[in-house]
Write a protein that holds these residues in place. Sequence first.
Motif, PDB file in Angstrom:
ATOM      1  N   SER B  57      41.225  48.907  51.060  1.00  0.00           N
ATOM      2  CA  SER B  57      40.069  48.589  51.893  1.00  0.00           C
ATOM      3  C   SER B  57      38.973  47.941  51.057  1.00  0.00           C
ATOM      4  O   SER B  57      38.311  47.001  51.501  1.00  0.00           O
ATOM      5  N   ILE B  58      38.766  48.476  49.880  1.00  0.00           N
ATOM      6  CA  ILE B  58      37.722  47.922  49.014  1.00  0.00           C
ATOM      7  C   ILE B  58      38.075  46.472  48.654  1.00  0.00           C
ATOM      8  O   ILE B  58      37.228  45.573  48.709  1.00  0.00           O
ATOM      9  N   TYR B  59      39.321  46.280  48.307  1.00  0.00           N
ATOM     10  CA  TYR B  59      39.781  44.931  47.939  1.00  0.00           C
ATOM     11  C   TYR B  59      39.529  43.960  49.083  1.00  0.00           C
ATOM     12  O   TYR B  59      38.965  42.877  48.910  1.00  0.00           O
ATOM     13  N   LEU B  60      39.914  44.368  50.293  1.00  0.00           N
ATOM     14  CA  LEU B  60      39.772  43.473  51.437  1.00  0.00           C
ATOM     15  C   LEU B  60      38.302  43.212  51.768  1.00  0.00           C
ATOM     16  O   LEU B  60      37.929  42.111  52.150  1.00  0.00           O
ATOM     17  N   LEU B  61      37.486  44.224  51.604  1.00  0.00           N
ATOM     18  CA  LEU B  61      36.049  44.044  51.852  1.00  0.00           C
ATOM     19  C   LEU B  61      35.481  42.954  50.951  1.00  0.00           C
ATOM     20  O   LEU B  61      34.774  42.054  51.394  1.00  0.00           O
ATOM     21  N   HIS B  62      35.835  43.034  49.679  1.00  0.00           N
ATOM     22  CA  HIS B  62      35.273  42.066  48.742  1.00  0.00           C
ATOM     23  C   HIS B  62      35.913  40.693  48.916  1.00  0.00           C
ATOM     24  O   HIS B  62      35.231  39.683  48.879  1.00  0.00           O
ATOM     25  N   LEU B  63      37.214  40.702  49.115  1.00  0.00           N
ATOM     26  CA  LEU B  63      37.925  39.425  49.228  1.00  0.00           C
ATOM     27  C   LEU B  63      37.520  38.670  50.486  1.00  0.00           C
ATOM     28  O   LEU B  63      37.216  37.475  50.434  1.00  0.00           O
ATOM     29  N   ASN B  64      37.484  39.357  51.601  1.00  0.00           N
ATOM     30  CA  ASN B  64      37.279  38.670  52.881  1.00  0.00           C
ATOM     31  C   ASN B  64      35.830  38.535  53.298  1.00  0.00           C
ATOM     32  O   ASN B  64      35.508  37.727  54.148  1.00  0.00           O
ATOM     33  N   PHE B  65      34.961  39.388  52.756  1.00  0.00           N
ATOM     34  CA  PHE B  65      33.589  39.345  53.260  1.00  0.00           C
ATOM     35  C   PHE B  65      32.537  39.060  52.194  1.00  0.00           C
ATOM     36  O   PHE B  65      31.804  38.082  52.292  1.00  0.00           O
ATOM     37  N   LEU B  66      32.505  39.913  51.169  1.00  0.00           N
ATOM     38  CA  LEU B  66      31.402  39.764  50.224  1.00  0.00           C
ATOM     39  C   LEU B  66      31.515  38.468  49.424  1.00  0.00           C
ATOM     40  O   LEU B  66      30.535  37.713  49.295  1.00  0.00           O
ATOM     41  N   LEU B  67      32.691  38.194  48.900  1.00  0.00           N
ATOM     42  CA  LEU B  67      32.852  36.974  48.088  1.00  0.00           C
ATOM     43  C   LEU B  67      32.578  35.707  48.901  1.00  0.00           C
ATOM     44  O   LEU B  67      31.770  34.869  48.467  1.00  0.00           O
ATOM     45  N   PRO B  68      33.181  35.557  50.098  1.00  0.00           N
ATOM     46  CA  PRO B  68      32.866  34.354  50.892  1.00  0.00           C
ATOM     47  C   PRO B  68      31.380  34.258  51.233  1.00  0.00           C
ATOM     48  O   PRO B  68      30.816  33.152  51.220  1.00  0.00           O
ATOM     49  N   ALA B  69      30.749  35.408  51.511  1.00  0.00           N
ATOM     50  CA  ALA B  69      29.331  35.376  51.869  1.00  0.00           C
ATOM     51  C   ALA B  69      28.500  34.855  50.712  1.00  0.00           C
ATOM     52  O   ALA B  69      27.596  34.022  50.897  1.00  0.00           O
ATOM     53  N   LEU B  70      28.812  35.336  49.521  1.00  0.00           N
ATOM     54  CA  LEU B  70      28.066  34.881  48.340  1.00  0.00           C
ATOM     55  C   LEU B  70      28.316  33.396  48.085  1.00  0.00           C
ATOM     56  O   LEU B  70      27.393  32.633  47.799  1.00  0.00           O
ATOM     57  N   GLU B  71      29.564  33.019  48.195  1.00  0.00           N
ATOM     58  CA  GLU B  71      29.910  31.609  47.960  1.00  0.00           C
ATOM     59  C   GLU B  71      29.162  30.705  48.932  1.00  0.00           C
ATOM     60  O   GLU B  71      28.604  29.681  48.546  1.00  0.00           O
TER      61      GLU B  71
END
Lengths: 205, 499
Positions: B57-71
Amino acid sequence: MASAAATGKTFQFKLVLLGESAVGKSSLVLRFVKGQFYEHQESTIGAAFLTQTINLDDMVIKFEIWDTAGQERFHSLAPMYYRGAQAAIVVYDITNKESFNRAKVWIEELQKQASPNIVIALAGNKNDLDTSRTTTYEEGSAFAEENNLLFLETSAKTANNVNEIFMVIAKKLPKVNPTTAGPQRAQGNVDLNPQQNTQSSKGCC
Amino acid sequence: MTKCQRIANELLATEKNYVERLFLLDQIFQMEIILANSVKKMIPEAIIPQIFSNTKSIYLLHLNFLLPALEKAIASRPEAPNIGEAMMKIAPFLKMYIEYVRNFDRARQMLLYWVDKSPKFAELLEELQKRPECGLLTLQHHMLEPIQRVPRYELMLKDYLKHLPQNSPDRKSAEITLKLVNEAAQHSNDAMRKIEKFRSLLDVNEKLGEDIDLISPTRELVKEGKVMRVSAKDGTLLDRYIFLFNDLLLVCQGGTLTLSQQFRIKSKMNLDDMEIVESNNLEIPNTFYVRCQKNSIELHTSTDEEKDEWQSAFVRTIEDYQSKMRTTKRRMTMMHPVKTDQLGKRAPTWVKDNETSMCMRCAAAFTTFRRRHHCRACGLVICRHCSTHKVTLEFSSNAEDRVCCYCFGVLTGGKTTKRSSETKRSSETKRPNDTKRSNDDDEDDGVVGRLTCVSISDATAKVDEKLKGGKLKLQVRKLANTNKNKFNNNNNHNKLLLL
């Protein structure tokens, strides 16, 4: 308690508290059963049921206490609660004359409709508020004498005479054999008549 | 490049890195282990989720949401990226780290245990760790990374806010985000603290052996330590070790009965009515009394400071406990059973069997033959005759169960209630008396009082069955008729019937 139970008999009595609202019925019970007092006790709805055991000489007296609601809208329920009661405490507030008059009416009702040998005690509660008293001690005691009632002025707040009033009731209650006393039940430690033994006959459904 | 930009870029770079690490943990380590384990069993299947917890879940949170949002934030406004706004929506989800954090210690232990126990598993790990993307670090090291990630956001956001211009549009969002991240971090820390407290409770439990079961979700160890007890008899000093919990005090004696049991409980004191009293001991310094209803002991510490520490710990804990109990007791003293509008919706507290000697509805004494029953709606103890009905009860998922005559009346919409017991009573024991009364106008009220709730027709029918004698029947009918008149007057009271 253990020693008393070992030597004496256990008697169980139903006791009901009656009186106008806000005279301190629940407070008296709470003081007697739990030793607590709340300045802002909520008003009782319907009734509350509690038990308390006291030792008297070598007997154990167990009270099944029904603390009723004083508000007029619950009046119609009262007969249900004093039905079968062996003792009643009618409470009034010494600072409220109206509650004393109401107490007289309650006593009349009890004498007419409750079990014929019910022990009635009259309690003038809130005697810590002696300065704003409207009913004198003499008035209360005279009425009690006339009607053959036990009488004490009490204070749930200071615990004055609270245990005493239950004690004098316990003393006056007839400790008779349950076989002849209708709903009245008393039981000894050694029960020669197993039919009467609540301990053996308890259990729900 | 402004400071803020630099922070944003660092955030993005570390985030990319972090996602790679999570990929490693989830997609490589976890997947490979699951795969290898399914081919040939090395460790029990249930162990794998215990090691990896919610990594996925943590992986998916960062991969799908946080990283794209920052980018996206950095790409859309490279000169002043709105970091706060980008992270705000995702920050609340950082609370999911609590599960990971909570499980971390156990996960590590599990890992070590199984590496030790299953050579095949150790071999597989070794192999995986040799991969270039692992960077010569072991699985344990990688597992540590999620633990450190949230505090890092906190630091970076603080730094970002410090350098953000006062009038920046992102300021407000960044502040909110920082608060959310803070909360998540705090959350994890709290969880850690709670676990530690529980662990210390377990330790104490073990030290005391079989003597007592201390495990309870609300119990916490407040303070433990060596103190002397002053013997009440002759004033000699006895070595004691005491445990102060938030609801209990245990005074123990050292000494081993078995290996695991280090202490023997000498006395157990409740905090209900405990008080701490300054000692009046003139011979021994640094003593104080701990008193409760059942016991009173005098304790002695070697120094004054120690005494102060203990005393204040005691006072604080007792106050806490007693104020907590006051609120619960307060609720306990509202002892009226279920209120009318709650009847059937809420489970009642049952009155104990031995608390009453007579039916709480009709006052008939219980015997071997008149047995106790409980009304499932109000909880009172009643006899068979007062509980002839069953009603569906909402609180026990609409199961049908025994209720007393009064609750039956209330629950079936204020219809008249049936009380066969009353009729029976009136025919059996009260008959001569009551019939006499029913002729007497003055005393009529009493009978009505007793029979308020009888459904008249039903009552008569039952009595008819019971009594064949014509004279008796007549008398009872007469009684019922008098009641009928009164009954109408009293009908409106039925709704008020509580209890």
